[in-house]
Every structure is written in structure tokens, then in C-alpha cells.
Design a protein around this motif. Structure first.
Motif, PDB file in Angstrom:
ATOM      1  N   ASN A  37      19.966  26.902  26.196  1.00 47.27           N
ATOM      2  CA  ASN A  37      18.514  27.053  26.184  1.00 47.27           C
ATOM      3  C   ASN A  37      17.989  27.507  27.543  1.00 47.27           C
ATOM      4  O   ASN A  37      17.087  28.343  27.624  1.00 47.27           O
ATOM      5  CB  ASN A  37      17.835  25.742  25.776  1.00 47.27           C
ATOM      6  N   GLN A  38      18.543  26.959  28.610  1.00 47.38           N
ATOM      7  CA  GLN A  38      18.121  27.360  29.952  1.00 47.38           C
ATOM      8  C   GLN A  38      18.444  28.832  30.197  1.00 47.38           C
ATOM      9  O   GLN A  38      17.653  29.552  30.785  1.00 47.38           O
ATOM     10  CB  GLN A  38      18.781  26.489  31.023  1.00 47.38           C
ATOM     11  N   LYS A  39      19.617  29.251  29.731  1.00 50.37           N
ATOM     12  CA  LYS A  39      20.005  30.648  29.911  1.00 50.37           C
ATOM     13  C   LYS A  39      19.046  31.572  29.165  1.00 50.37           C
ATOM     14  O   LYS A  39      18.619  32.603  29.698  1.00 50.37           O
ATOM     15  CB  LYS A  39      21.431  30.871  29.417  1.00 50.37           C
ATOM     16  N   ALA A  40      18.687  31.192  27.941  1.00 49.25           N
ATOM     17  CA  ALA A  40      17.777  32.016  27.147  1.00 49.25           C
ATOM     18  C   ALA A  40      16.388  32.105  27.780  1.00 49.25           C
ATOM     19  O   ALA A  40      15.681  33.096  27.595  1.00 49.25           O
ATOM     20  CB  ALA A  40      17.669  31.457  25.731  1.00 49.25           C
ATOM     21  N   ARG A  41      16.024  31.085  28.526  1.00 50.80           N
ATOM     22  CA  ARG A  41      14.688  31.034  29.146  1.00 50.80           C
ATOM     23  C   ARG A  41      14.740  31.189  30.663  1.00 50.80           C
ATOM     24  O   ARG A  41      13.795  30.816  31.353  1.00 50.80           O
ATOM     25  CB  ARG A  41      14.039  29.692  28.800  1.00 50.80           C
ATOM     26  N   ARG A  42      15.827  31.730  31.171  1.00 51.12           N
ATOM     27  CA  ARG A  42      16.014  31.768  32.628  1.00 51.12           C
ATOM     28  C   ARG A  42      14.926  32.532  33.373  1.00 51.12           C
ATOM     29  O   ARG A  42      14.681  32.271  34.539  1.00 51.12           O
ATOM     30  CB  ARG A  42      17.388  32.294  32.989  1.00 51.12           C
ATOM     31  N   ASP A  43      14.257  33.465  32.696  1.00 54.15           N
ATOM     32  CA  ASP A  43      13.175  34.197  33.359  1.00 54.15           C
ATOM     33  C   ASP A  43      11.970  33.294  33.642  1.00 54.15           C
ATOM     34  O   ASP A  43      11.104  33.646  34.436  1.00 54.15           O
ATOM     35  CB  ASP A  43      12.757  35.408  32.534  1.00 54.15           C
ATOM     36  N   LYS A  44      11.923  32.109  33.023  1.00 58.67           N
ATOM     37  CA  LYS A  44      10.834  31.165  33.256  1.00 58.67           C
ATOM     38  C   LYS A  44      11.202  30.066  34.261  1.00 58.67           C
ATOM     39  O   LYS A  44      10.347  29.262  34.620  1.00 58.67           O
ATOM     40  CB  LYS A  44      10.424  30.515  31.938  1.00 58.67           C
ATOM     41  N   LEU A  45      12.454  30.046  34.713  1.00 59.17           N
ATOM     42  CA  LEU A  45      12.885  29.048  35.691  1.00 59.17           C
ATOM     43  C   LEU A  45      12.503  29.508  37.096  1.00 59.17           C
ATOM     44  O   LEU A  45      12.566  30.696  37.405  1.00 59.17           O
ATOM     45  CB  LEU A  45      14.401  28.831  35.614  1.00 59.17           C
ATOM     46  N   ASP A  46      12.145  28.547  37.949  1.00 56.15           N
ATOM     47  CA  ASP A  46      11.813  28.925  39.319  1.00 56.15           C
ATOM     48  C   ASP A  46      13.085  28.969  40.175  1.00 56.15           C
ATOM     49  O   ASP A  46      14.180  28.606  39.716  1.00 56.15           O
ATOM     50  CB  ASP A  46      10.754  27.990  39.922  1.00 56.15           C
ATOM     51  N   ALA A  47      12.951  29.414  41.402  1.00 58.22           N
ATOM     52  CA  ALA A  47      14.102  29.600  42.297  1.00 58.22           C
ATOM     53  C   ALA A  47      14.839  28.287  42.542  1.00 58.22           C
ATOM     54  O   ALA A  47      16.072  28.267  42.620  1.00 58.22           O
ATOM     55  CB  ALA A  47      13.641  30.213  43.609  1.00 58.22           C
ATOM     56  N   GLU A  48      14.114  27.194  42.650  1.00 59.14           N
ATOM     57  CA  GLU A  48      14.738  25.887  42.893  1.00 59.14           C
ATOM     58  C   GLU A  48      15.595  25.460  41.695  1.00 59.14           C
ATOM     59  O   GLU A  48      16.708  24.957  41.862  1.00 59.14           O
ATOM     60  CB  GLU A  48      13.657  24.841  43.156  1.00 59.14           C
ATOM     61  N   GLN A  49      15.093  25.674  40.508  1.00 57.87           N
ATOM     62  CA  GLN A  49      15.845  25.330  39.304  1.00 57.87           C
ATOM     63  C   GLN A  49      17.096  26.198  39.175  1.00 57.87           C
ATOM     64  O   GLN A  49      18.172  25.692  38.843  1.00 57.87           O
ATOM     65  CB  GLN A  49      14.957  25.487  38.068  1.00 57.87           C
ATOM     66  N   LEU A  50      16.962  27.484  39.439  1.00 58.17           N
ATOM     67  CA  LEU A  50      18.122  28.381  39.392  1.00 58.17           C
ATOM     68  C   LEU A  50      19.159  28.006  40.443  1.00 58.17           C
ATOM     69  O   LEU A  50      20.364  28.024  40.170  1.00 58.17           O
ATOM     70  CB  LEU A  50      17.677  29.831  39.566  1.00 58.17           C
ATOM     71  N   ALA A  51      18.707  27.631  41.632  1.00 62.38           N
ATOM     72  CA  ALA A  51      19.630  27.221  42.697  1.00 62.38           C
ATOM     73  C   ALA A  51      20.380  25.956  42.307  1.00 62.38           C
ATOM     74  O   ALA A  51      21.586  25.831  42.578  1.00 62.38           O
ATOM     75  CB  ALA A  51      18.868  27.016  44.002  1.00 62.38           C
ATOM     76  N   ALA A  52      19.692  25.017  41.663  1.00 65.19           N
ATOM     77  CA  ALA A  52      20.344  23.777  41.231  1.00 65.19           C
ATOM     78  C   ALA A  52      21.416  24.071  40.181  1.00 65.19           C
ATOM     79  O   ALA A  52      22.514  23.499  40.221  1.00 65.19           O
ATOM     80  CB  ALA A  52      19.306  22.802  40.684  1.00 65.19           C
ATOM     81  N   LEU A  53      21.126  24.963  39.251  1.00 63.18           N
ATOM     82  CA  LEU A  53      22.112  25.343  38.242  1.00 63.18           C
ATOM     83  C   LEU A  53      23.300  26.061  38.881  1.00 63.18           C
ATOM     84  O   LEU A  53      24.451  25.802  38.534  1.00 63.18           O
ATOM     85  CB  LEU A  53      21.461  26.216  37.171  1.00 63.18           C
ATOM     86  N   THR A  54      23.022  26.956  39.825  1.00 58.30           N
ATOM     87  CA  THR A  54      24.089  27.673  40.524  1.00 58.30           C
ATOM     88  C   THR A  54      25.001  26.697  41.263  1.00 58.30           C
ATOM     89  O   THR A  54      26.221  26.826  41.229  1.00 58.30           O
ATOM     90  CB  THR A  54      23.499  28.706  41.506  1.00 58.30           C
ATOM     91  N   ALA A  55      24.408  25.700  41.917  1.00 57.57           N
ATOM     92  CA  ALA A  55      25.182  24.703  42.658  1.00 57.57           C
ATOM     93  C   ALA A  55      26.115  23.911  41.743  1.00 57.57           C
ATOM     94  O   ALA A  55      27.144  23.401  42.195  1.00 57.57           O
ATOM     95  CB  ALA A  55      24.237  23.754  43.412  1.00 57.57           C
ATOM     96  N   LEU A  56      25.765  23.826  40.470  1.00 58.79           N
ATOM     97  CA  LEU A  56      26.601  23.090  39.516  1.00 58.79           C
ATOM     98  C   LEU A  56      27.557  24.010  38.755  1.00 58.79           C
ATOM     99  O   LEU A  56      28.179  23.605  37.783  1.00 58.79           O
ATOM    100  CB  LEU A  56      25.718  22.316  38.538  1.00 58.79           C
ATOM    101  N   GLY A  57      27.674  25.257  39.190  1.00 56.09           N
ATOM    102  CA  GLY A  57      28.673  26.162  38.641  1.00 56.09           C
ATOM    103  C   GLY A  57      28.224  27.036  37.498  1.00 56.09           C
ATOM    104  O   GLY A  57      29.041  27.658  36.833  1.00 56.09           O
ATOM    105  N   ILE A  58      26.924  27.106  37.252  1.00 51.43           N
ATOM    106  CA  ILE A  58      26.415  27.978  36.186  1.00 51.43           C
ATOM    107  C   ILE A  58      26.302  29.379  36.770  1.00 51.43           C
ATOM    108  O   ILE A  58      25.422  29.659  37.582  1.00 51.43           O
ATOM    109  CB  ILE A  58      25.070  27.471  35.651  1.00 51.43           C
ATOM    110  N   ASP A  59      27.197  30.273  36.379  1.00 49.40           N
ATOM    111  CA  ASP A  59      27.337  31.579  37.042  1.00 49.40           C
ATOM    112  C   ASP A  59      26.194  32.560  36.765  1.00 49.40           C
ATOM    113  O   ASP A  59      25.992  33.487  37.521  1.00 49.40           O
ATOM    114  CB  ASP A  59      28.666  32.208  36.707  1.00 49.40           C
ATOM    115  N   TRP A  60      25.442  32.409  35.697  1.00 49.37           N
ATOM    116  CA  TRP A  60      24.353  33.347  35.407  1.00 49.37           C
ATOM    117  C   TRP A  60      23.073  33.005  36.137  1.00 49.37           C
ATOM    118  O   TRP A  60      22.121  33.766  36.126  1.00 49.37           O
ATOM    119  CB  TRP A  60      24.083  33.430  33.909  1.00 49.37           C
TER     120      TRP A  60
END
Length: 61
Positions: A37-60
Motif C-alpha cells: 500500500n505504501q508503494k502504491a501511494r509513495r507519491d503521497k509520502l513525505d521525505a521523512e517517511q521515504l527515508a524511514a522506509l529506505t533505512a529499513l531496506g525498502i529499495d523503491w
């Protein structure tokens, strides 16, 4: 995020789509579905949320 962090800490990798993670308080979280769901809505996530996902190994993120 708590369920994802718990899973990644334990398994060393992001969960698959069917993973249901049990949190310390006993609640269940469909972590794999949540990531989709997060991937499908990634254009609505802010930079902090994307950074947190990246830190946990989410490559997209």
C-alpha cells in the motif's frame, strides 16, 4: 513502521507480501500488505517517511 522495523531486525530483510507481524502488545499487523500500500501511494509520502522506509531496506523508497 514498528512492525516493519521489528521484522527487519529479526529477519534481516524486508517481509514478503503475506507476512503478518505480531507486535509486542499482541496486535497483528499485515506488514507485507502495508508495504504494498505504501508503494502504491509513495507519491503521497513525505521525505521523512521515504527515508524511514529506505533505512529499513525498502529499495523503491
Amino acid at each position: 513502521m514498528e512492525a516493519l522495523a521489528q521484522y527487519v531486525t529479526r529477519e534481516g530483510r524486508p517481509p514478503g507480501r503475506g507476512v503478518v507481524e505480531v507486535l509486542p502488545d499482541g496486535t497483528e499487523h499485515r506488514t507485507g500488505i502495508w508495504i504494498g500500500n505504501q508503494k502504491a501511494r509513495r507519491d503521497k509520502l513525505d521525505a521523512e517517511q521515504l527515508a524511514a522506509l529506505t533505512a529499513l531496506g525498502i529499495d523503491w523508497a
